[in-house]
Design a protein around this motif. Structure first.
Motif, mmCIF file in Angstrom:
data_model
loop_
_atom_site.group_PDB
_atom_site.id
_atom_site.type_symbol
_atom_site.label_atom_id
_atom_site.label_comp_id
_atom_site.label_asym_id
_atom_site.label_seq_id
_atom_site.Cartn_x
_atom_site.Cartn_y
_atom_site.Cartn_z
ATOM 1 N N SER A 1 0.856 -1.278 -0.166
ATOM 2 C CA SER A 1 -0.176 -0.311 -0.274
ATOM 3 C C SER A 1 1.213 1.336 0.130
ATOM 4 N N LYS A 2 1.993 1.047 0.645
ATOM 5 C CA LYS A 2 3.264 2.417 0.327
ATOM 6 C C LYS A 2 3.456 2.185 -1.371
ATOM 7 N N GLY A 3 3.823 1.242 -2.242
ATOM 8 C CA GLY A 3 4.232 1.495 -3.497
ATOM 9 C C GLY A 3 5.113 0.794 -2.972
ATOM 10 N N ARG A 4 5.342 -0.212 -2.320
ATOM 11 C CA ARG A 4 6.531 -1.312 -2.419
ATOM 12 C C ARG A 4 6.482 -2.209 -2.778
ATOM 13 N N SER A 5 7.285 -3.209 -3.873
ATOM 14 C CA SER A 5 7.094 -4.106 -4.304
ATOM 15 C C SER A 5 7.343 -5.205 -3.017
ATOM 16 N N VAL A 6 7.013 -6.614 -2.793
ATOM 17 C CA VAL A 6 7.099 -6.955 -1.771
ATOM 18 C C VAL A 6 7.612 -8.717 -2.328
ATOM 19 N N TYR A 7 8.000 -9.227 -1.924
ATOM 20 C CA TYR A 7 8.578 -11.349 -2.661
ATOM 21 C C TYR A 7 8.564 -11.444 -0.781
ATOM 22 N N PHE A 8 8.146 -12.943 -1.105
ATOM 23 C CA PHE A 8 7.618 -13.995 0.712
ATOM 24 C C PHE A 8 8.402 -14.784 0.085
ATOM 25 N N ARG A 9 7.984 -15.431 1.386
ATOM 26 C CA ARG A 9 8.717 -17.216 0.966
ATOM 27 C C ARG A 9 9.369 -17.849 1.968
ATOM 28 N N GLU A 10 8.654 -19.133 2.614
ATOM 29 C CA GLU A 10 9.358 -19.491 3.543
ATOM 30 C C GLU A 10 10.478 -20.415 2.864
ATOM 31 N N ILE A 11 11.444 -20.112 4.110
ATOM 32 C CA ILE A 11 12.651 -20.864 3.782
ATOM 33 C C ILE A 11 12.663 -22.068 5.090
ATOM 34 N N ARG A 12 13.027 -22.955 5.010
ATOM 35 C CA ARG A 12 13.116 -24.770 5.132
ATOM 36 C C ARG A 12 14.399 -24.926 5.218
ATOM 37 N N TYR A 13 15.074 -25.096 6.438
ATOM 38 C CA TYR A 13 16.015 -24.961 7.109
ATOM 39 C C TYR A 13 17.182 -26.640 8.087
ATOM 40 N N GLY A 14 15.687 -27.033 8.192
ATOM 41 C CA GLY A 14 16.360 -28.799 8.546
ATOM 42 C C GLY A 14 15.326 -29.817 7.709
ATOM 43 N N LEU A 15 15.395 -30.875 8.198
ATOM 44 C CA LEU A 15 13.823 -32.141 7.879
ATOM 45 C C LEU A 15 12.693 -32.417 8.571
ATOM 46 N N ASP A 16 12.945 -31.080 9.970
ATOM 47 C CA ASP A 16 11.946 -31.166 10.868
ATOM 48 C C ASP A 16 10.600 -29.855 9.770
ATOM 49 N N GLU A 17 9.182 -30.331 10.380
ATOM 50 C CA GLU A 17 8.498 -29.800 9.523
ATOM 51 C C GLU A 17 8.278 -27.924 10.605
ATOM 52 N N SER A 18 8.898 -27.811 11.339
ATOM 53 C CA SER A 18 8.952 -26.731 12.085
ATOM 54 C C SER A 18 9.991 -26.178 11.824
ATOM 55 N N ASP A 19 10.470 -27.021 11.094
ATOM 56 C CA ASP A 19 12.242 -25.550 10.864
ATOM 57 C C ASP A 19 12.177 -24.973 9.820
ATOM 58 N N TYR A 20 11.569 -23.777 9.864
ATOM 59 C CA TYR A 20 11.716 -22.582 9.018
ATOM 60 C C TYR A 20 11.543 -21.005 9.384
ATOM 61 N N MET A 21 11.964 -20.401 8.341
ATOM 62 C CA MET A 21 11.608 -18.537 8.759
ATOM 63 C C MET A 21 11.226 -18.708 7.672
#
Length: 80
Positions: free
Chosen positions: A54-74
């Motif tokens: 809404s401020k006129g910026r472009s935003v790219y979003f994704r989840e990064i997995r860093y381990g084998l467990d389903e809860s290992d992401y940011m």
């Protein structure tokens, strides 16, 4: 709105930052990649994206997995 930055240590706690502080960091560089903690809700992440778009910026979003467990992401958000 406050959002949690990614942890720097596995056992550490995420630090909170306001959207206004994120905006200040963007003003200094023009574009920036931020990493956010998995404790943020998906709805909060979508609200953050909507805010910057809404401020006129472009935003790219994704989840990064860093381990084998389903809860290992940011979340990675690149704001231009």
């Amino acid at each position: 709105m406050d959002i949690k930055l990614a942890r720097t240590e596995i056992e550490g706690k995420p630090t909170k930052i306001s959207v206004e502080k994120l905006e200040e960091r963007l003003e200094a560089k023009g574009q920036k990649i931020f990493y956010f903690d998995k404790d943020n809700s998906h709805k909060d992440m979508m609200n953050l994206i909507d805010y910057f778009e809404s401020k006129g910026r472009s935003v790219y979003f994704r989840e990064i997995r860093y381990g084998l467990d389903e809860s290992d992401y940011m979340y990675e958000v690149h704001i231009i």
